[in-house]
Write an enzyme that holds these catalytic residues in place. Sequence first.
Site, PDB file in Angstrom:
ATOM      1  CE  LYS A  36      -2.701  -0.716   3.506  1.00 34.49           C
ATOM      2  NZ  LYS A  36      -3.354  -0.069   4.397  1.00 34.49           N
ATOM      3  NE  ARG A  43      -6.701   0.586  10.104  1.00 29.62           N
ATOM      4  CZ  ARG A  43      -5.704   0.427  10.415  1.00 29.62           C
ATOM      5  NH1 ARG A  43      -5.411  -0.490  11.313  1.00 29.62           N
ATOM      6  NH2 ARG A  43      -4.556   1.274   9.946  1.00 29.62           N
ATOM      7  NE  ARG A  50       9.732  -6.516   6.436  1.00 29.65           N
ATOM      8  CZ  ARG A  50       8.708  -5.999   6.278  1.00 29.65           C
ATOM      9  NH1 ARG A  50       8.428  -5.494   5.385  1.00 29.65           N
ATOM     10  NH2 ARG A  50       7.776  -6.520   7.267  1.00 29.65           N
ATOM     11  NE  ARG A  86      10.695  -3.486  10.529  1.00 30.51           N
ATOM     12  CZ  ARG A  86       9.912  -3.291   9.642  1.00 30.51           C
ATOM     13  NH1 ARG A  86       8.653  -3.744   9.472  1.00 30.51           N
ATOM     14  NH2 ARG A  86      10.189  -2.365   8.939  1.00 30.51           N
ATOM     15  NE  ARG A 124       0.396  -6.716  11.356  1.00 28.78           N
ATOM     16  CZ  ARG A 124       1.033  -6.045  10.643  1.00 28.78           C
ATOM     17  NH1 ARG A 124       2.367  -5.909  10.274  1.00 28.78           N
ATOM     18  NH2 ARG A 124       0.656  -4.858  10.374  1.00 28.78           N
TER      19      ARG A 124
HETATM   20  P1  ADP Z   1      -1.055  -1.192  10.974  1.00 33.90           P
HETATM   21  O1  ADP Z   1      -0.921  -1.445   9.764  1.00 33.90           O
HETATM   22  O2  ADP Z   1       0.085  -1.694  11.933  1.00 33.90           O
HETATM   23  O3  ADP Z   1      -2.250  -1.013  11.423  1.00 33.90           O
HETATM   24  P2  ADP Z   1      -1.071   1.988  10.846  1.00 33.90           P
HETATM   25  O4  ADP Z   1       0.130   2.844  10.773  1.00 33.90           O
HETATM   26  O5  ADP Z   1      -2.032   1.956  10.022  1.00 33.90           O
HETATM   27  O6  ADP Z   1      -0.266   0.351  10.971  1.00 33.90           O
HETATM   28  O7  ADP Z   1      -1.840   2.133  12.341  1.00 33.90           O
HETATM   29  C1  ADP Z   1      -0.925   1.946  13.413  1.00 33.90           C
HETATM   30  C2  ADP Z   1      -2.077   1.982  14.524  1.00 33.90           C
HETATM   31  O8  ADP Z   1      -3.012   3.066  14.539  1.00 33.90           O
HETATM   32  C3  ADP Z   1      -2.785   0.889  14.511  1.00 33.90           C
HETATM   33  O9  ADP Z   1      -2.437  -0.562  15.000  1.00 33.90           O
HETATM   34  C4  ADP Z   1      -4.072   1.190  15.456  1.00 33.90           C
HETATM   35  O10 ADP Z   1      -3.837   1.050  16.564  1.00 33.90           O
HETATM   36  C5  ADP Z   1      -4.248   2.751  14.922  1.00 33.90           C
HETATM   37  N1  ADP Z   1      -5.181   2.868  13.794  1.00 33.90           N
HETATM   38  C6  ADP Z   1      -4.827   3.404  12.600  1.00 33.90           C
HETATM   39  N2  ADP Z   1      -5.978   3.550  11.953  1.00 33.90           N
HETATM   40  C7  ADP Z   1      -6.900   3.149  12.492  1.00 33.90           C
HETATM   41  C8  ADP Z   1      -8.278   3.168  12.405  1.00 33.90           C
HETATM   42  N3  ADP Z   1      -9.015   3.260  11.311  1.00 33.90           N
HETATM   43  N4  ADP Z   1      -9.248   2.465  13.356  1.00 33.90           N
HETATM   44  C9  ADP Z   1      -8.708   2.167  14.642  1.00 33.90           C
HETATM   45  N5  ADP Z   1      -7.417   2.330  14.860  1.00 33.90           N
HETATM   46  C10 ADP Z   1      -6.482   2.523  13.946  1.00 33.90           C
END
Ligand code: ADP
Length: 288
Positions: free
Chosen positions: A40, A114, A153, A186, A197
Amino acid sequence: MSLFRNVLCQARQRRFLHDCPINAIQPLRLLLLGSPGSGKGTQSERLQKHFGVLHVSSGDLLRQNIQEKTPIGKQAASYMTKGQLVPDPILISLIDQELNQVATPHWLLDGFPRTLPQAKALDDTLTRMMQPLNIVINLEVPEQVILERIMDRWVHIPSGRVYNLSYNPPQVAGRDDETGEPLSRRPDDCPEVFRVRMQQYKQMVTPLLDYYRDIAITIKGNTSDEIYPKIEREIVNRLGLLPGTGTPMPTVDLSAFSAAAVAKTNASRQRAAMASVEEERIADSSFR
Ligand code: ADP
């Protein structure tokens, strides 16, 4: 206001919200979905470069708010450090705030919505702004391909430099190019964590793809280079935007539309016009 008018308004809103007539000329208002490791980030960078879209990432916005110690940041931090989703009301007000400040017609949402409540709240905001989402792209890369990439990685933890043994290997095996220090994995780059995940991602994305079924497209491929041209083709075909300019195609290109597409667009315009005339007539009569 009569019940009939209420129903009419609701029906009209629904039609405008997800109505994405083929070949209509529209700004790019995109939601990008994709599993962990589906690329993405790479696709967002390319879309920024070629279409001038503003990249709105919920994760980045949250991290920025945490760094600036804003009220939203303080509320979100405890959830994020535990790896939990931040509650919907916090996210909804964060994205609302951000979208109200957006000064460009072309934007891309990454990481939000989400959940279905987030998707519905987003639709409400965008309908109020008269800028509904017009395309949802779901990236699909085979799980085995992502897993192989993850297993290849290696990172230099102090600097964050990332290497990949297949396409970006270090000059000396197992050592950082700049410092010569050892590379490591990591802790979450392992098959077990990845499978969890993926499972969580599937649970999240299935209801969203159903909710956005009228404007969602799944694009499949093994690499970002294979996927990007397909994304571009969808944007050009569906929205009439040309890469490189970030501006709509000239209207003269409308003459190249197929008869069926023109008929579909005209029918949709006529329905909207009729609904609007009918609504005005009802509004007039209710003042008499
Ligand atoms: P990841 O792919 O690990 O979720 P992001 O950078 O997209 O990485 O998001 C980091 C964190 O921010 C998530 O793990 C969550 O805690 C929070 N977060 C991001 N977007 C949302 C969302 N739309 N709803 C709820 N929590 C979110």
